[in-house]
Design a protein around this motif. Sequence first.
Motif, PDB file in Angstrom:
ATOM      1  N   SER A   1       4.263  -5.211   0.838  1.00  0.00           N
ATOM      2  CA  SER A   1       4.084  -4.111   1.585  1.00  0.00           C
ATOM      3  C   SER A   1       2.566  -4.110   1.901  1.00  0.00           C
ATOM      4  O   SER A   1       1.574  -4.499   1.009  1.00  0.00           O
ATOM      5  CB  SER A   1       4.460  -2.810   0.953  1.00  0.00           C
ATOM      6  N   GLY A   2       2.128  -3.273   2.933  1.00  0.00           N
ATOM      7  CA  GLY A   2       0.661  -3.323   3.369  1.00  0.00           C
ATOM      8  C   GLY A   2      -0.048  -2.280   2.202  1.00  0.00           C
ATOM      9  O   GLY A   2       0.235  -1.417   1.512  1.00  0.00           O
ATOM     10  N   MET A   3      -1.329  -3.230   1.906  1.00  0.00           N
ATOM     11  CA  MET A   3      -2.229  -2.537   0.971  1.00  0.00           C
ATOM     12  C   MET A   3      -3.620  -2.811   1.482  1.00  0.00           C
ATOM     13  O   MET A   3      -4.084  -3.673   1.851  1.00  0.00           O
ATOM     14  CB  MET A   3      -2.216  -3.149  -0.358  1.00  0.00           C
ATOM     15  N   THR A   4      -4.356  -1.582   1.194  1.00  0.00           N
ATOM     16  CA  THR A   4      -5.770  -1.574   1.636  1.00  0.00           C
ATOM     17  C   THR A   4      -6.340  -1.748   0.450  1.00  0.00           C
ATOM     18  O   THR A   4      -6.061  -1.066  -0.692  1.00  0.00           O
ATOM     19  CB  THR A   4      -6.195  -0.233   2.233  1.00  0.00           C
TER      20      THR A   4
ATOM     21  N   SER B   1      -3.746  -0.099   6.000  1.00  0.00           N
ATOM     22  CA  SER B   1      -4.048   0.745   7.162  1.00  0.00           C
ATOM     23  C   SER B   1      -5.076   0.436   8.031  1.00  0.00           C
ATOM     24  O   SER B   1      -6.195  -0.144   7.284  1.00  0.00           O
ATOM     25  CB  SER B   1      -4.326   2.201   6.519  1.00  0.00           C
TER      26      SER B   1
ATOM     27  N   ASN C   1      -0.541  -1.616  10.423  1.00  0.00           N
ATOM     28  CA  ASN C   1      -0.392  -0.690   9.514  1.00  0.00           C
ATOM     29  C   ASN C   1      -1.121   0.583  10.007  1.00  0.00           C
ATOM     30  O   ASN C   1      -2.255   0.255  10.386  1.00  0.00           O
ATOM     31  CB  ASN C   1      -0.455  -0.814   8.394  1.00  0.00           C
TER      32      ASN C   1
ATOM     33  N   HIS D   1       2.770   4.793   8.531  1.00  0.00           N
ATOM     34  CA  HIS D   1       2.912   5.118   6.905  1.00  0.00           C
ATOM     35  C   HIS D   1       2.651   6.527   6.782  1.00  0.00           C
ATOM     36  O   HIS D   1       1.856   7.352   7.359  1.00  0.00           O
ATOM     37  CB  HIS D   1       2.230   4.337   6.124  1.00  0.00           C
TER      38      HIS D   1
ATOM     39  N   LYS E   1       7.568   4.119   7.554  1.00  0.00           N
ATOM     40  CA  LYS E   1       7.139   3.772   5.978  1.00  0.00           C
ATOM     41  C   LYS E   1       6.625   4.979   4.995  1.00  0.00           C
ATOM     42  O   LYS E   1       5.387   5.400   5.431  1.00  0.00           O
ATOM     43  CB  LYS E   1       5.893   2.510   6.006  1.00  0.00           C
TER      44      LYS E   1
ATOM     45  N   THR F   1       5.207   5.810   1.397  1.00  0.00           N
ATOM     46  CA  THR F   1       4.220   5.191   0.462  1.00  0.00           C
ATOM     47  C   THR F   1       4.150   5.456  -1.148  1.00  0.00           C
ATOM     48  O   THR F   1       3.460   5.206  -1.869  1.00  0.00           O
ATOM     49  CB  THR F   1       2.712   5.477   0.884  1.00  0.00           C
TER      50      THR F   1
ATOM     51  N   GLN G   1      10.003   2.919   0.472  1.00  0.00           N
ATOM     52  CA  GLN G   1       9.100   3.114  -0.395  1.00  0.00           C
ATOM     53  C   GLN G   1       9.251   4.427  -1.295  1.00  0.00           C
ATOM     54  O   GLN G   1       8.488   5.477  -1.410  1.00  0.00           O
ATOM     55  CB  GLN G   1       7.575   3.212   0.065  1.00  0.00           C
TER      56      GLN G   1
ATOM     57  N   THR H   1       4.369   2.690  -7.787  1.00  0.00           N
ATOM     58  CA  THR H   1       3.023   2.841  -7.857  1.00  0.00           C
ATOM     59  C   THR H   1       3.254   4.661  -7.137  1.00  0.00           C
ATOM     60  O   THR H   1       3.772   4.917  -6.160  1.00  0.00           O
ATOM     61  CB  THR H   1       2.154   2.305  -6.568  1.00  0.00           C
TER      62      THR H   1
ATOM     63  N   TRP I   1       1.037   7.555  -5.678  1.00  0.00           N
ATOM     64  CA  TRP I   1      -0.183   7.855  -5.227  1.00  0.00           C
ATOM     65  C   TRP I   1      -0.777   9.238  -5.943  1.00  0.00           C
ATOM     66  O   TRP I   1      -2.021   9.701  -5.808  1.00  0.00           O
ATOM     67  CB  TRP I   1      -0.242   7.777  -3.714  1.00  0.00           C
TER      68      TRP I   1
ATOM     69  N   GLY J   1       8.569   0.351  -6.561  1.00  0.00           N
ATOM     70  CA  GLY J   1       9.003   0.101  -8.024  1.00  0.00           C
ATOM     71  C   GLY J   1       9.699  -1.064  -8.073  1.00  0.00           C
ATOM     72  O   GLY J   1      10.371  -1.500  -9.252  1.00  0.00           O
TER      73      GLY J   1
ATOM     74  N   ARG K   1      10.365  -4.640  -8.959  1.00  0.00           N
ATOM     75  CA  ARG K   1       9.631  -5.440  -9.840  1.00  0.00           C
ATOM     76  C   ARG K   1       9.927  -6.924 -10.108  1.00  0.00           C
ATOM     77  O   ARG K   1       9.242  -7.600 -10.473  1.00  0.00           O
ATOM     78  CB  ARG K   1       9.254  -4.728 -11.372  1.00  0.00           C
TER      79      ARG K   1
ATOM     80  N   ALA L   1       4.391  -3.891  -3.458  1.00  0.00           N
ATOM     81  CA  ALA L   1       3.144  -3.687  -3.199  1.00  0.00           C
ATOM     82  C   ALA L   1       2.144  -3.969  -4.619  1.00  0.00           C
ATOM     83  O   ALA L   1       1.713  -5.118  -4.739  1.00  0.00           O
ATOM     84  CB  ALA L   1       2.471  -2.247  -2.826  1.00  0.00           C
ATOM     85  N   LEU L   2       2.265  -3.170  -5.598  1.00  0.00           N
ATOM     86  CA  LEU L   2       1.426  -3.402  -6.733  1.00  0.00           C
ATOM     87  C   LEU L   2       1.628  -4.709  -7.723  1.00  0.00           C
ATOM     88  O   LEU L   2       0.589  -5.447  -7.841  1.00  0.00           O
ATOM     89  CB  LEU L   2       1.734  -2.247  -7.717  1.00  0.00           C
TER      90      LEU L   2
HETATM   91  C1  LIG Z   1      -3.642  -0.831  -3.732  1.00  0.00           C
HETATM   92  C2  LIG Z   1      -2.914  -0.086  -2.696  1.00  0.00           C
HETATM   93  C3  LIG Z   1      -2.798   0.044  -1.293  1.00  0.00           C
HETATM   94  C4  LIG Z   1      -2.282   0.644  -0.676  1.00  0.00           C
HETATM   95  N1  LIG Z   1      -2.336   0.835   0.658  1.00  0.00           N
HETATM   96  C5  LIG Z   1      -1.514   1.214   1.525  1.00  0.00           C
HETATM   97  C6  LIG Z   1      -1.815   1.406   2.817  1.00  0.00           C
HETATM   98  O1  LIG Z   1      -3.007   1.419   3.370  1.00  0.00           O
HETATM   99  N2  LIG Z   1      -0.904   1.574   3.833  1.00  0.00           N
HETATM  100  C7  LIG Z   1       0.443   1.909   3.291  1.00  0.00           C
HETATM  101  O2  LIG Z   1       1.320   2.077   4.200  1.00  0.00           O
HETATM  102  N3  LIG Z   1       0.778   1.654   2.100  1.00  0.00           N
HETATM  103  C8  LIG Z   1      -0.077   1.298   1.253  1.00  0.00           C
HETATM  104  N4  LIG Z   1       0.166   1.319  -0.126  1.00  0.00           N
HETATM  105  C9  LIG Z   1       1.407   1.589  -0.536  1.00  0.00           C
HETATM  106  C10 LIG Z   1       2.348   0.665  -0.866  1.00  0.00           C
HETATM  107  O3  LIG Z   1       2.562  -0.095   0.461  1.00  0.00           O
HETATM  108  C11 LIG Z   1       3.624   1.299  -1.252  1.00  0.00           C
HETATM  109  O4  LIG Z   1       4.528   1.999  -0.373  1.00  0.00           O
HETATM  110  C12 LIG Z   1       3.484   1.594  -2.593  1.00  0.00           C
HETATM  111  O5  LIG Z   1       2.415   1.200  -3.300  1.00  0.00           O
HETATM  112  C13 LIG Z   1       4.939   1.568  -3.438  1.00  0.00           C
HETATM  113  O6  LIG Z   1       5.489   0.313  -3.899  1.00  0.00           O
HETATM  114  P1  LIG Z   1       5.211  -0.409  -5.079  1.00  0.00           P
HETATM  115  O7  LIG Z   1       5.893   0.491  -6.045  1.00  0.00           O
HETATM  116  O8  LIG Z   1       5.767  -1.863  -5.013  1.00  0.00           O
HETATM  117  O9  LIG Z   1       3.564  -0.436  -5.448  1.00  0.00           O
HETATM  118  C14 LIG Z   1      -0.888   0.658  -1.085  1.00  0.00           C
HETATM  119  C15 LIG Z   1      -0.443   0.399  -2.528  1.00  0.00           C
HETATM  120  C16 LIG Z   1      -1.316  -0.122  -3.186  1.00  0.00           C
HETATM  121  C17 LIG Z   1      -1.052  -0.529  -4.531  1.00  0.00           C
END
Ligand SMILES: Cc1cc2nc3c(=O)[nH]c(=O)nc-3n(C[C@H](O)[C@H](O)[C@H](O)COP(=O)(O)O)c2cc1C
Lengths: 342, 342, 342, 342
Positions: free
Chosen positions: A38-41, A69, A98, A128, A166, A168, A191, A196, A198, A248, A250, A269-270
């Motif tokens: 998944s997309g992550m900044t 993003s 994204n 998102h 999407k 988050t 998601q 994770t 937020w 979540g 894993r 993502a995480l």
């Molecule tokens: C470090 C980090 C940065 C993230 N940045 C973005 C983002 O820029 N755009 C987005 O759509 N989601 C972002 N996410 C959300 C993830 O894409 C995802 O929706 C969320 O972490 C839940 O998945 P997980 O439990 O596998 O981490 C980010 C997640 C993490 C951990």
Amino acid sequence: MFDDVDLVHQALPGLSFEEIDISTNFLGKKISAPIVISGMTGGTEELGRLNSIIATAAEKTGIAMGVGSQRVALERSETRESFAVVRRIARDIPVIANIGAPQLLRGYGVRELEEAISMVEADAIAVHFNPAQEVFQPEGEPDYSDRLLTVLSEVIKSLGVPVIVKETGTGLAMETVSKLRRVGVTHFDVQGAGGTSWVAVEMFRGRRRGNWKWRSADVFKGWGVPTAASIIETRFAAPDSFIIGSGGIRNGLDGAKALALGADLVGMALPAMRAAVKGAEALGEFVEDFKFQLKVASFLVGAKDVRDIKKTPLVISGKLRDWVTSRGLDLSVYTKVRAGRA
Amino acid sequence: MFDDVDLVHQALPGLSFEEIDISTNFLGKKISAPIVISGMTGGTEELGRLNSIIATAAEKTGIAMGVGSQRVALERSETRESFAVVRRIARDIPVIANIGAPQLLRGYGVRELEEAISMVEADAIAVHFNPAQEVFQPEGEPDYSDRLLTVLSEVIKSLGVPVIVKETGTGLAMETVSKLRRVGVTHFDVQGAGGTSWVAVEMFRGRRRGNWKWRSADVFKGWGVPTAASIIETRFAAPDSFIIGSGGIRNGLDGAKALALGADLVGMALPAMRAAVKGAEALGEFVEDFKFQLKVASFLVGAKDVRDIKKTPLVISGKLRDWVTSRGLDLSVYTKVRAGRA
Amino acid sequence: MFDDVDLVHQALPGLSFEEIDISTNFLGKKISAPIVISGMTGGTEELGRLNSIIATAAEKTGIAMGVGSQRVALERSETRESFAVVRRIARDIPVIANIGAPQLLRGYGVRELEEAISMVEADAIAVHFNPAQEVFQPEGEPDYSDRLLTVLSEVIKSLGVPVIVKETGTGLAMETVSKLRRVGVTHFDVQGAGGTSWVAVEMFRGRRRGNWKWRSADVFKGWGVPTAASIIETRFAAPDSFIIGSGGIRNGLDGAKALALGADLVGMALPAMRAAVKGAEALGEFVEDFKFQLKVASFLVGAKDVRDIKKTPLVISGKLRDWVTSRGLDLSVYTKVRAGRA
Amino acid sequence: MFDDVDLVHQALPGLSFEEIDISTNFLGKKISAPIVISGMTGGTEELGRLNSIIATAAEKTGIAMGVGSQRVALERSETRESFAVVRRIARDIPVIANIGAPQLLRGYGVRELEEAISMVEADAIAVHFNPAQEVFQPEGEPDYSDRLLTVLSEVIKSLGVPVIVKETGTGLAMETVSKLRRVGVTHFDVQGAGGTSWVAVEMFRGRRRGNWKWRSADVFKGWGVPTAASIIETRFAAPDSFIIGSGGIRNGLDGAKALALGADLVGMALPAMRAAVKGAEALGEFVEDFKFQLKVASFLVGAKDVRDIKKTPLVISGKLRDWVTSRGLDLSVYTKVRAGRA
Ligand SMILES: Cc1cc2nc3c(=O)[nH]c(=O)nc-3n(C[C@H](O)[C@H](O)[C@H](O)COP(=O)(O)O)c2cc1C
Ligand SMILES: Cc1cc2nc3c(=O)[nH]c(=O)nc-3n(C[C@H](O)[C@H](O)[C@H](O)COP(=O)(O)O)c2cc1C
Ligand SMILES: Cc1cc2nc3c(=O)[nH]c(=O)nc-3n(C[C@H](O)[C@H](O)[C@H](O)COP(=O)(O)O)c2cc1C
Ligand SMILES: Cc1cc2nc3c(=O)[nH]c(=O)nc-3n(C[C@H](O)[C@H](O)[C@H](O)COP(=O)(O)O)c2cc1C
């Protein structure tokens, strides 16, 4: 809530392990497994480096990836390279652009989205939604009004690639999915809650920085539709859509459960981030383990491919059962619905 | 039992945060949020000071408040000022007078209630029921005979303001609500189990003072209809009544759940008291946090006002589900009932 | 399993505490409360002393009592006095004689039972069943064949007082109750699992004394029909019988739940024993506390007497709900059944 | 999941303990109790010694036994003696030969199976299925394709003794049982999850030896159909089959529950191994304890033999109830199905 889901072991799977083929098509491309990172900044100075690590591992293991993003790149062109690097490395896999949904209400339109797409030669763009996070940000006055539907409907018609709605980390519910589907959204990345949070991140940040909202973030840190429930809700509300099960997830067993619950692809993502900070090799190993686990689950339920996994028997218990019942969804019917277009 | 209730997150709430208006009408007055600080008697020397603190904060934040039992003021006129101060400070908000139900059997009537009302220029009078506490008081020989219904029916007809039947921490059940409704009671403050337990208080007091009843109070310290169940029971038994959901409400998310379960307003005592002892500002901050949380929950379920919150989807699980089933209540019908007059 | 049972608080009980009358008729005598101290054999040297303590307290508080197994007195006449003392002290209350069911297969008949009855001028005789204990006793070769039914049927016809079939801590189930009812048994003392476990006692004893059966006793120490389930099963199988709810009853709230579940009387052994070793006064205080708690529960559910308690609403949850469902019993029908002859 | 199963105590069992006869017929021989010690391969140097210990105890206590996988003996004839010893010692009891299902796909056929059978003069041959273990073995590329059904169907027709399809700790599910039944399999040994986990064993081994699959084995260590569920599934799918209930059975109460759930016999591996390492006497004592416990359970539910145990009432709760419901199985019908051919 993945603890409330069991797949059913078949002592005679009816196939040999090597026969299993978990490759799938996503956005017109074949990938080796139904997985997307998944997309992550990241922190901005890091961003380019992390994106190239993820791109390297994703290309090598043959799975899809999203970028974080791209708003920053649209607004400050000197940061574009940190995104563009992705496609230079990852030539063959699906890459997802994204952008945040709120931007669509603040002036972004087809032009900006096309720019984000072309920046990474994306095969789709994720829009998102993060109302739960925004509401706890220091000056957040989040706007998620239904005008978004009009804008979405327009961009969907004009863009050359699909739009993925999407979440988050707090999940998609039936009602939201129904609204989105009506304006033409066909791809959903749930998601859900359970990974994770937020809101929790904003709670910690807020407490450190003295933002009064942290106390309230603390109250909402468990908020959201749990991923397992969210996949079911999304599939019920949009039976023929393409669904990414995520939040979540894993390991490959969680992944197999997500597919069996009705997802077409699983996202993470995480855990990917955690591996990526150790390098492309560590991330590659993580992905290969995940794929192996997905194959093991497929093998042990007697599914030779993703299509089969999506039809495999499911045991739903505990709170997830109560959730689904409360929502008026009939699990006995669900077995017919969940496989989607498969 | 609020853990057994989940609201459903909407990734696309269909509104902007600033649009949300949780103001509501209560007793003919507009308040900024559906919140009432429940009536509390403090230590008598403190009483006036606390009442003025609560009045200051309630007036400033624009919510309703109740005063504690006014029996003392009716019997010892020198203490009246400690109540009267409330209305001098809180000019615009709904203020609720308070008297114990047993007094209605011991000679109190329209005259005394009117006196209590006029003392604080009240917009309503709460008649509080506390049989569970009284029974454990040293010389308690509590009387809650049905003659109370006759007296209530009379005062309801004669008083200029509504009578609110209010529990004090062990909740209202269907059977009691039905009886009360038949004699004309239209306002209920459930004050269910799960928050302040007066039985536990009597247990501690009794043990300290050598009252033999403390051992029995210990046995009953968890007694009562849990608040979540009590709201549902009350709404089923009196679909068109005005319901205050209270007892163990600790933050705006609990509050939103109470509203979604069928309450029109939410009440709190102990947490307000805890903040009040630190001063009007601390209490004001607590209320503003609570309001913010209520707005966050509204926003995230896509409710633009209290009326919407009351129709938002609900997930009921675990023991609360068993409770409701045991009581013969059909949750699938409840969605139609719970919004009340909204 | 009493945790899986909730009574429903009524804020307006519709009565005054002093109105409540929990006195009841048992075996043609009026007792102050629906309580019986279950029969217990103590250490033999102690036996007379304990029996006179229990008799003193029971007579003073006006409740029923049973004596422990009288086999010893039938076989060794010098021990008769330790039983006979009971009636000399307890002139007015119902006293229950006691004999083990297996004796009825080993030659005891009407003559022996009449002797046991006359020894304490008993108002009824309990025939106790303890297959679960006997099986773990060193040389136990327990016999509980259906010939017991024939013998029971005969003695029931010939004796001047009712026969109470009494378990001793592992409970009565529907099937057993049905068989007994068919041969004319009208009184049941369920003594279900959840309190004193004789299997556990045999486990400890066996381990100490090197009896190989202790390992197996350990496996069965939780065995038995839980008291709450047992009352329901007994009432379903013998709707018009007189039922004593017992086994793990520890306070008047448990007692009220037992009555609400369908019992006519509640019994206790171990807690009475624990108080009795401190003397008649301590036991009297325990009984008075219990009665007070029973009255409190009655008051708070709005029951003015035992008959009302037996009709009070019930909440059944968790494992007890699963038990009852598994047994094919319909809880919605049960409300009509449980009050028995009341 | 045996915690989710309760048998129902009968205070009047309607029989004497000595009347109980838990002997049963298995593979044309009478055994003293419905117990089989499941096949186990020990460390090879130990193998012969352990097999002779088990054979000694099984013969003495009159129960059935299986040997571990005989592949080694088919491939290295010098090891045959370590199996052959079994029949020399255990002349009268049913002995079960053992071979892995995958061998049937790698060339083994009637000839090899007959050799394995004659090696121990077996009364049946178990074909064990262990896809979950194999998948985590270092070079495992497990093959469990449906061609196995063809081979099985052939050997079943040709062999002089029945073929038992046996899992090894992850259980049999309806779907697998149905397929097997269609090709003529009539004997099933469920070996469900809840006891020895070979996946966990591979996890430990793999971690020690640096096999990358250990991380994935860790994810799957709880995998499998729980034994209680597996018995129900097998009986539903093959109502007239002979079923061995096994996997995590640790005492005679578990055993009685397995029989009541629908098994015809119960099997154990690990606890027998633990006793066997202390010698034949210790194992004999373990078996006698187990038989006693089985008799105790029979006695207390009023079952005079195994046939009766299989019809005894059952209480199913918690997760097992959710499992069965999720699988579309109707527990109210099950009472008629579970007794099988009994
Ligand atoms: C470090 C980090 C940065 C993230 N940045 C973005 C983002 O820029 N755009 C987005 O759509 N989601 C972002 N996410 C959300 C993830 O894409 C995802 O929706 C969320 O972490 C839940 O998945 P997980 O439990 O596998 O981490 C980010 C997640 C993490 C951990
Ligand atoms: C210090 C204190 C004093 C109270 N005094 C009164 C009173 O005089 N009259 C009344 O109706 N309720 C009284 N209550 C009960 C509360 O109004 C309320 O019913 C109860 O505390 C449960 O709500 P909570 O869990 O939010 O505290 C009092 C509560 C507290 C904590
Ligand atoms: C010390 C002791 C002695 C007992 N002796 C007898 C007896 O002789 N006859 C009998 O029917 N039950 C006897 N019982 C069983 C009790 O009557 C009762 O069934 C059991 O203890 C469960 O109730 P409880 O949980 O309240 O202790 C005895 C119990 C105790 C604690
Ligand atoms: C030490 C050991 C060796 C085993 N070897 C075999 C074997 O060779 N063939 C087989 O079919 N099962 C084998 N098993 C599996 C057992 O037969 C059984 O399926 C499994 O242990 C679950 O039962 P339990 O929980 O009672 O141990 C073995 C088990 C153990 C503990």
